[in-house]
Design a protein around this motif. Sequence first.
Motif, mmCIF file in Angstrom:
data_model
loop_
_atom_site.group_PDB
_atom_site.id
_atom_site.type_symbol
_atom_site.label_atom_id
_atom_site.label_comp_id
_atom_site.label_asym_id
_atom_site.label_seq_id
_atom_site.Cartn_x
_atom_site.Cartn_y
_atom_site.Cartn_z
ATOM 1 N N THR A 35 0.816 -1.221 0.000
ATOM 2 C CA THR A 35 0.000 0.000 0.000
ATOM 3 C C THR A 35 0.843 1.263 0.000
ATOM 4 O OG1 THR A 35 -0.151 -0.026 2.424
ATOM 5 C CG2 THR A 35 -1.899 -1.157 1.193
ATOM 6 N N GLY A 36 2.178 1.125 0.075
ATOM 7 C CA GLY A 36 3.046 2.288 0.067
ATOM 8 C C GLY A 36 3.224 2.956 1.410
ATOM 9 N N LEU A 37 2.711 2.323 2.467
ATOM 10 C CA LEU A 37 2.890 2.892 3.806
ATOM 11 C C LEU A 37 4.363 2.931 4.179
ATOM 12 C CD1 LEU A 37 1.571 3.938 6.434
ATOM 13 C CD2 LEU A 37 1.456 1.543 7.214
ATOM 14 N N ILE A 38 5.118 1.911 3.753
ATOM 15 C CA ILE A 38 6.565 1.867 3.972
ATOM 16 C C ILE A 38 7.241 1.464 2.665
ATOM 17 C CG2 ILE A 38 6.417 1.331 6.430
ATOM 18 C CD1 ILE A 38 6.958 -1.605 5.752
ATOM 19 N N ASN A 39 8.501 1.840 2.524
ATOM 20 C CA ASN A 39 9.294 1.365 1.390
ATOM 21 C C ASN A 39 10.665 0.865 1.837
ATOM 22 O OD1 ASN A 39 10.686 3.792 1.858
ATOM 23 N ND2 ASN A 39 9.608 4.859 0.193
ATOM 24 N N ALA A 40 10.857 0.737 3.151
ATOM 25 C CA ALA A 40 12.090 0.197 3.714
ATOM 26 C C ALA A 40 11.800 -0.276 5.137
ATOM 27 C CB ALA A 40 13.189 1.249 3.718
ATOM 28 N N MET A 41 12.712 -1.082 5.686
ATOM 29 C CA MET A 41 12.539 -1.524 7.066
ATOM 30 C C MET A 41 13.880 -1.951 7.639
ATOM 31 S SD MET A 41 10.625 -5.236 6.680
ATOM 32 C CE MET A 41 11.332 -6.573 5.707
ATOM 33 N N ILE A 42 13.958 -1.948 8.954
ATOM 34 C CA ILE A 42 15.116 -2.471 9.677
ATOM 35 C C ILE A 42 14.603 -3.593 10.566
ATOM 36 C CG2 ILE A 42 16.985 -1.976 11.300
ATOM 37 C CD1 ILE A 42 16.886 0.929 10.385
ATOM 38 N N THR A 43 15.021 -4.819 10.255
ATOM 39 C CA THR A 43 14.548 -5.970 11.014
ATOM 40 C C THR A 43 15.494 -7.140 10.782
ATOM 41 O OG1 THR A 43 12.559 -7.255 11.559
ATOM 42 C CG2 THR A 43 13.025 -6.933 9.226
ATOM 43 N N SER A 44 15.209 -8.263 11.381
ATOM 44 C CA SER A 44 16.096 -9.424 11.323
ATOM 45 C C SER A 44 15.913 -10.206 10.020
ATOM 46 C CB SER A 44 15.814 -10.351 12.500
ATOM 47 O OG SER A 44 14.541 -10.971 12.329
ATOM 48 N N PRO A 45 16.881 -11.048 9.646
ATOM 49 C CA PRO A 45 16.693 -11.939 8.506
ATOM 50 C C PRO A 45 15.488 -12.860 8.693
ATOM 51 C CG PRO A 45 18.995 -11.882 9.145
ATOM 52 C CD PRO A 45 18.236 -11.155 10.219
ATOM 53 N N SER A 46 15.195 -13.223 9.938
ATOM 54 C CA SER A 46 14.047 -14.097 10.208
ATOM 55 C C SER A 46 12.748 -13.435 9.770
ATOM 56 C CB SER A 46 13.982 -14.432 11.701
ATOM 57 O OG SER A 46 15.142 -15.100 12.121
ATOM 58 N N THR A 47 12.557 -12.179 10.180
ATOM 59 C CA THR A 47 11.343 -11.462 9.792
ATOM 60 C C THR A 47 11.341 -11.175 8.296
ATOM 61 O OG1 THR A 47 11.194 -10.457 11.979
ATOM 62 C CG2 THR A 47 9.960 -9.398 10.220
ATOM 63 N N GLY A 48 12.512 -10.914 7.735
ATOM 64 C CA GLY A 48 12.597 -10.704 6.299
ATOM 65 C C GLY A 48 12.108 -11.908 5.526
ATOM 66 N N VAL A 49 12.510 -13.094 5.975
ATOM 67 C CA VAL A 49 12.100 -14.329 5.303
ATOM 68 C C VAL A 49 10.619 -14.613 5.542
ATOM 69 C CG1 VAL A 49 12.384 -16.838 5.255
ATOM 70 C CG2 VAL A 49 14.403 -15.345 5.297
ATOM 71 N N SER A 50 10.167 -14.482 6.784
ATOM 72 C CA SER A 50 8.773 -14.801 7.091
ATOM 73 C C SER A 50 7.802 -13.884 6.362
ATOM 74 C CB SER A 50 8.529 -14.732 8.603
ATOM 75 O OG SER A 50 8.694 -13.412 9.082
ATOM 76 N N SER A 51 8.223 -12.647 6.063
ATOM 77 C CA SER A 51 7.373 -11.704 5.333
ATOM 78 C C SER A 51 7.597 -11.765 3.825
ATOM 79 C CB SER A 51 7.619 -10.283 5.835
ATOM 80 O OG SER A 51 8.954 -9.881 5.593
ATOM 81 N N GLN A 52 8.502 -12.660 3.390
ATOM 82 C CA GLN A 52 8.843 -12.791 1.966
ATOM 83 C C GLN A 52 9.163 -11.420 1.369
ATOM 84 O OE1 GLN A 52 5.656 -15.051 0.079
ATOM 85 N NE2 GLN A 52 6.480 -16.968 0.869
ATOM 86 N N CYS A 53 10.114 -10.762 1.986
ATOM 87 C CA CYS A 53 10.427 -9.375 1.669
ATOM 88 C C CYS A 53 10.921 -9.188 0.238
ATOM 89 C CB CYS A 53 11.463 -8.849 2.656
ATOM 90 S SG CYS A 53 13.065 -9.684 2.515
ATOM 91 N N TRP A 54 11.424 -10.245 -0.397
ATOM 92 C CA TRP A 54 11.922 -10.128 -1.765
ATOM 93 C C TRP A 54 10.823 -9.743 -2.760
ATOM 94 C CZ3 TRP A 54 12.728 -14.375 1.404
ATOM 95 C CH2 TRP A 54 11.768 -15.394 1.330
ATOM 96 N N ASP A 55 9.577 -9.857 -2.324
ATOM 97 C CA ASP A 55 8.474 -9.395 -3.168
ATOM 98 C C ASP A 55 8.356 -7.874 -3.174
ATOM 99 O OD1 ASP A 55 7.737 -11.981 -3.835
ATOM 100 O OD2 ASP A 55 6.296 -12.157 -2.180
ATOM 101 N N PHE A 56 9.045 -7.199 -2.234
ATOM 102 C CA PHE A 56 8.863 -5.750 -2.065
ATOM 103 C C PHE A 56 10.163 -4.964 -2.096
ATOM 104 C CE2 PHE A 56 5.852 -8.218 0.522
ATOM 105 C CZ PHE A 56 4.671 -7.931 -0.151
ATOM 106 N N VAL A 57 11.284 -5.581 -1.721
ATOM 107 C CA VAL A 57 12.562 -4.885 -1.688
ATOM 108 C C VAL A 57 13.614 -5.722 -2.400
ATOM 109 C CG1 VAL A 57 12.100 -3.578 0.431
ATOM 110 C CG2 VAL A 57 13.074 -5.881 0.584
ATOM 111 N N SER A 58 14.741 -5.094 -2.712
ATOM 112 C CA SER A 58 15.786 -5.787 -3.478
ATOM 113 C C SER A 58 17.126 -5.863 -2.752
ATOM 114 C CB SER A 58 15.985 -5.096 -4.824
ATOM 115 O OG SER A 58 16.283 -3.708 -4.634
ATOM 116 N N HIS A 59 17.349 -4.977 -1.772
ATOM 117 C CA HIS A 59 18.650 -4.893 -1.119
ATOM 118 C C HIS A 59 18.535 -5.149 0.391
ATOM 119 C CE1 HIS A 59 19.500 -2.940 -4.913
ATOM 120 N NE2 HIS A 59 20.791 -2.866 -4.618
ATOM 121 N N TYR A 60 19.468 -5.954 0.909
ATOM 122 C CA TYR A 60 19.561 -6.185 2.351
ATOM 123 C C TYR A 60 20.972 -5.817 2.798
ATOM 124 C CZ TYR A 60 20.059 -8.557 6.837
ATOM 125 O OH TYR A 60 20.309 -8.830 8.159
#
Length: 332
Positions: A204-229
């Motif tokens: 929805t565009g509420l966020i376009n970046a985040m600071i969190t753990s690799p665990s949360t990144g994987v559980s949220s399937q962040c690769w659908d929304f961001v490209s760089h870690y």
Amino acid sequence: MKLIKLLALVWVTSVLVSCGGDDTNKASVSTITWDMPTPYSDAVFHTKNIHAFAAEVKQLTDGHLNIQVHSGASLYKHPEIKRAIRSGQVPIGEVLISLLGNEDPLFQVDSLPLLATSYDRARKLWQVSRPEIEALLDKQGLKLLYAVPWPPQGLYTKKPINVVEDMEGAKIRVYNALLSRLVELLGGNPSTVQSPEIPQAFSTGLINAMITSPSTGVSSQCWDFVSHYYDIQAWIPKNMVFVNKRAFDRLTPDMQNALLAAARHAEERGWEMSEKETAEKTRTLSSNGMFVLKPTLEFQNSLDEIKIQMESEWEATAGKSGAVILKAMNEN
């Protein structure tokens, strides 16, 4: 004759009932069951470690102390767990330490950005801050058993970040006050988003970046929304397991020793599980097309400057205890 037989039958029955009652009373006195709430699901490594801890307690006490784990906030919601333990509604439980930051700044110490940016540094921080955490809990009628870290917190973005100016105006997901302050100093705009809401917040565009753990990144399937870690390892927060002191004091000395021994083993095992989780989940990010990078020298220098400012701000609220911790951490 019939009367004599009847009286004899009554006597035998009364003896059997009496003996049965004695055995039942002994069992109720010698066998204790503790309900233990935790906010995380059984799939999370913290909860797996707690199940192993409970199994060892049962083994070491020959089944006389049983810990019934209630995972996934099924018994109490996360913010309610500490109060439930302190009031005696349950004897034992687990919480994220920094969740208690509003009570005392010392509970925030392991979420102070850039203070402990490796597991070695996190171990040192726990060594120097544990006595202070134990003292805070002791005043509240609580006894610390052990603490286990989450994987380090990294930066997820949709574009390369070479200098801090690249963060200007970014809408960044946050989940506590210290992270909000970090985002502000980076030039971004903080937005509070809970873990399950991350995909929707990105879409929805509420966020376009985040600071969190690799665990949360994987559980949220962040690769659908961001490209760089960026593996900045901003901080390594911990969960802690603690017990109501009155409940602990009611245990026999042997049970107390068994509980403390199992807690030591759980802490050692949990730190190893956390490091393994970090490696596995970081590889998962890469295998799903994410660019897994270290910060550039220019960006790292800016982070170091922010670290100094945030430490100064935190020390002003944490007082002498905070100053002692920071001095120990910043000594060579």
